[in-house]
Design an enzyme around this catalytic site. Structure first.
Site, PDB file in Angstrom:
ATOM      1  N   SER A 229       0.841  -1.193   0.000  1.00  0.00           N
ATOM      2  CA  SER A 229       0.000   0.000   0.000  1.00  0.00           C
ATOM      3  C   SER A 229       0.888   1.259   0.000  1.00  0.00           C
ATOM      4  CB  SER A 229      -0.915  -0.065   1.226  1.00  0.00           C
ATOM      5  OG  SER A 229      -1.983   0.840   1.092  1.00  0.00           O
TER       6      SER A 229
ATOM      7  N   HIS B 115      -6.055  -6.549  -1.320  1.00  0.00           N
ATOM      8  CA  HIS B 115      -4.948  -5.622  -1.035  1.00  0.00           C
ATOM      9  C   HIS B 115      -3.727  -6.386  -0.499  1.00  0.00           C
ATOM     10  CE1 HIS B 115      -3.695  -1.522  -0.856  1.00  0.00           C
ATOM     11  NE2 HIS B 115      -3.661  -1.407   0.451  1.00  0.00           N
TER      12      HIS B 115
ATOM     13  N   ASP C 149      -8.461  -5.698  -5.749  1.00  0.00           N
ATOM     14  CA  ASP C 149      -8.089  -4.550  -4.922  1.00  0.00           C
ATOM     15  C   ASP C 149      -8.370  -3.236  -5.655  1.00  0.00           C
ATOM     16  OD1 ASP C 149      -6.943  -2.831  -3.120  1.00  0.00           O
ATOM     17  OD2 ASP C 149      -4.868  -3.307  -3.672  1.00  0.00           O
TER      18      ASP C 149
END
Lengths: 480, 480
Positions: free
Chosen positions: A151, A429, A404
């Site tokens: 991320s 994710h 995601d």
């Protein structure tokens, strides 16, 4: 033999009682100016049981917006490959999060104290930390370092390799939306992917969420409707008026987004404790056909929301001011989004299941100014981190999950031979960074195997260039 | 058809009266923080008479510590190749120098105002300026940009390519001592090269300068000796005591260093107006054998110094507080040397012709603290700009002159196929950047020709990747 990360620093201290580097180091508060000459304690976690000393590699997690022990616990991939690589693991906490507060309790007090919360400063912290480790840990001087993150942490690991290739030999940027910046990708793609996840997880599921916003508007227009909604959703703080109903819708929208991020194939606890394939479970409550009444529909939505907020059955009520683990530093991230991390998002209600909302930079900037007294710089991230012009860099893996929504801003095709993309179609994710699981789809197993292969390649490259590692015959050297 | 640079901005304004970009743009005072949201006017000069619009390349001079018109005037190479490349020339002034003062007259008032004088901020200014030009000058959007600079400006051009490869396709770093930082090269090499220049320019020349320091100590120990020295050197401010004699020696030392930097093969005016091969002229006054008296020796030294300070015969007296053109911003550079630009230097009096002096970082840091209230960070430049680990970068030419003491900290051998070194054995400080001259040695002619070839290669690479420029057949493309 992996230690629980939360206990790691104590265990490490027990093991290395005499090692002065243990678990925190002093970093400059301002790497880019000399007036502020103060330092702060940056926390980092080290696991070196598997490390081949000397010269074994270092896997370095570039911490993102939260407590580093939480990222450490949720990055099982690093623990699992440490043995195969003979690697030391280092998890570095990002400044202004967890315990790494430049001004202690005052760090968030005003924009003056927040002034050093930038990605550039964080990357400089990482660079200085690695230089310190290399010069003080015996046997680490020639250790090749690989940056790993997910991320925002994945964006940092990619940027770290781009800006400090002298410090890290390569980077794994998992689910890193480095292109979710102005004029790089369409602002609506993010919410389209969220919608697709729901559309394919149950009949009518996306359509009923799309309908729910108007139903909420209808029901919340009366006092009794507001009361009914509050009870139906077991809200800790009952809705008092129409304005609170607006926040309530935002909270629900964020709930669906979060579910899309953590739609993992097994029971997990990342943002919240959840069942396997949680969107399928959610969608069981949202299968109505178009004749459903507002109240019936919203009853289903409430049941669906409780899958996310009360899977364990231990929540007495739902709190609309929080949507995810408190290990994430939401306020710090708001500030970053209000300065460098300008990520345009928009919805049209047609290609996605949300109320239409255009991207309005001016309104966004005004909000930021009201909240923090700062204004975002829309173009800066693209200028400083290269935008789409990244082809001259090398040794970066961009992994993305097809489920995601952040893959909308990710690098999803190979740029060059050493700037590669790995797609995990049924991954959410950064699924690849998690501990392996019997229920993992083959795509994520393949992704992890390929990532490991690249790590080994980068390590060999580095060892050849420093003359460490195993010997390669002269003859073979010519061809490598 | 090259315009005198000092008049350039007016001429440019006449030509492009309607172009809002003309000659200055607003840049953030702080690119790395959001509390200080002010902007300042950064000056730049543009010459686009030779530019092939659209898509012709841009040669971008990354301005260093001085007035940009002076660098513009002294970088004839860019003017001479503009036609062959169909290039636009841009000369960007470095913040805090010339007219590009972030806080106007207050810019140097204290360390608070000086806080934004760093190389990172300067590179960010350049990046933002180029993005602005590309988005607003018709036909410039796809123009490949090449960074060019000499000395500190050359360090900036190399670092610019390293940190912003999205903005510049390559860089020429002329006489750029990117390794003159702690633990990269021996601290004594710089002064050894100065000494060699004098040793080979006349018999006994270096030996007599080596002897001169003791002679100055002897002569300056009496009041009459101080008076004699002051008269012999025609000093504007006569020496009053032994402490001033120490400064006097420093000034002389700097004089010999400057001469080594500008030992050009033709009459030139860079730091001072000088004859061709000025060190040979200087050494004519320093041919004594070992039996010379202190007074005779220092008479010769005074004659030698006047070659540097009064070649034109127009200086009524010598000013020991200045050694070079006032176009250079000495105070700003002191500040930079006291923060990021920590360049260890030392002498031993044996391998060089100077009084022995060790490198003492602590004393240096204390001096900086007394002068500016800041302390230098010895390791930062190596961490942020890569030190010796630069092999993963590409498309940078490091040119160095064999006579130039700064070559001691330069990159003087090829690192990779696209990170190349060009040596100019009989060149002084970035001779290659100067206008060509009938007296140029073949080595500098060859260097310039090779530099031009690399520029053309980088431009072709860039045009192929954007699909601009001449067409390359598909078949051929495979092999390129």
């Amino acid at each position: 033999d992996a230690l629980p990360c939360a206990d790691l620093s104590q265990a490490f201290q027990r093991k290395h009682r005499d090692l002065s580097l243990c678990c925190s180091h002093y970093s400059q508060i301002d790497h880019f100016g000399f007036l502020q000459d103060g330092t702060f304690k940056q926390r980092y976690l080290v696991a070196d049981k598997q490390w081949h000393q000397p010269d074994g590699p270092i896997l370095f997690y570039t911490g993102n917006e939260g407590d580093i022990t939480w990222f450490c616990d949720n990055t099982g991939f690093m623990w699992e490959v440490a043995g195969q690589l003979g690697a030391m693991l280092v998890f570095a906490e990002h400044r202004y999060y967890g315990e790494s507060l430049p001004f202690g309790q005052d760090s968030y007090s005003d924009s003056k104290h927040l002034n050093y919360l930038t990605s550039e400063q964080a990357l400089a912290d990482f660079a200085v930390l690695i230089q310190n480790l290399k010069s003080s840990v015996p046997g680490a001087q020639n250790s090749p370092v690989i940056a790993i993150g997910g991320s925002y942490g994945g964006m940092l690991s990619a940027w770290f390799r781009m800006k400090y290739p002298n410090i890290v030999v390569g980077a794994l940027a998992a689910s890193a939306p480095i292109w979710q910046f102005p004029n790089m990708v369409p602002c609506g793609d993010f919410y389209k992917i969220v919608t697709q996840d729901f559309a394919k997880s149950g009949k009518n599921c996306d359509a009923n969420i799309r309908r729910s916003w108007k139903a909420i508007n209808n029901v919340s227009s009366t006092a009794s409707g507001l009361q009914w909604l509050s009870e139906e959703f077991s809200l800790c703080a009952p809705l008092k008026n129409k304005f609170e109903a607006v926040n309530f819708k935002s909270w629900l929208q964020e709930t669906w987004v979060n579910l899309a991020m953590v739609d993992y194939p097994y029971e997990a606890n990342f943002l919240q404790p959840l069942p396997r394939w949680p969107i399928q479970v959610v969608c069981k409550y949202l299968g109505f056909d178009a004749t459903v009444s507002d109240y019936q529909l919203l009853h289903g939505v409430a049941q669906a929301a409780k899958v996310y907020y009360n899977y364990t059955g231990s929540s007495p009520c739902l709190n609309t001011s929080q949507t995810a683990t408190s290990s994430l530093g939401a306020l710090g991230w708001f500030f970053q989004a209000c300065t460098e991390m300008v990520m345009p998002m928009c919805t049209d209600g047609v290609q996605d299941m949300f109320e239409p909302e255009e991207w309005n930079f001016q309104a966004y900037s005004d909000e930021c100014n009201a909240m923090f007294g700062v204004r975002p710089r829309a173009d800066w991230a693209g200028t400083v981190y290269g935008g789409k012009k990244i082809a001259s860099h090398s040794n970066i893996i961009f992994s993305n999950g097809g489920l995601d929504p952040w893959s909308a801003g990710g690098v999803t095709s190979n740029t060059t031979q050493s700037l590669v993309s790995i797609m995990i179609p049924d991954g959410a994710h950064h699924l690849d960074l998690r501990y392996s699981n019997a229920l993992d789809p083959p795509s994520v197993r393949a992704a992890r195997a390929l990532e490991l292969k690249y790590f080994q390649k980068w390590i060999r490259q580095a060892q050849r260039s420093t003359g460490t590692g195993y010997t390669v015959s002269k003859k073979r050297r010519i061809f490598l």
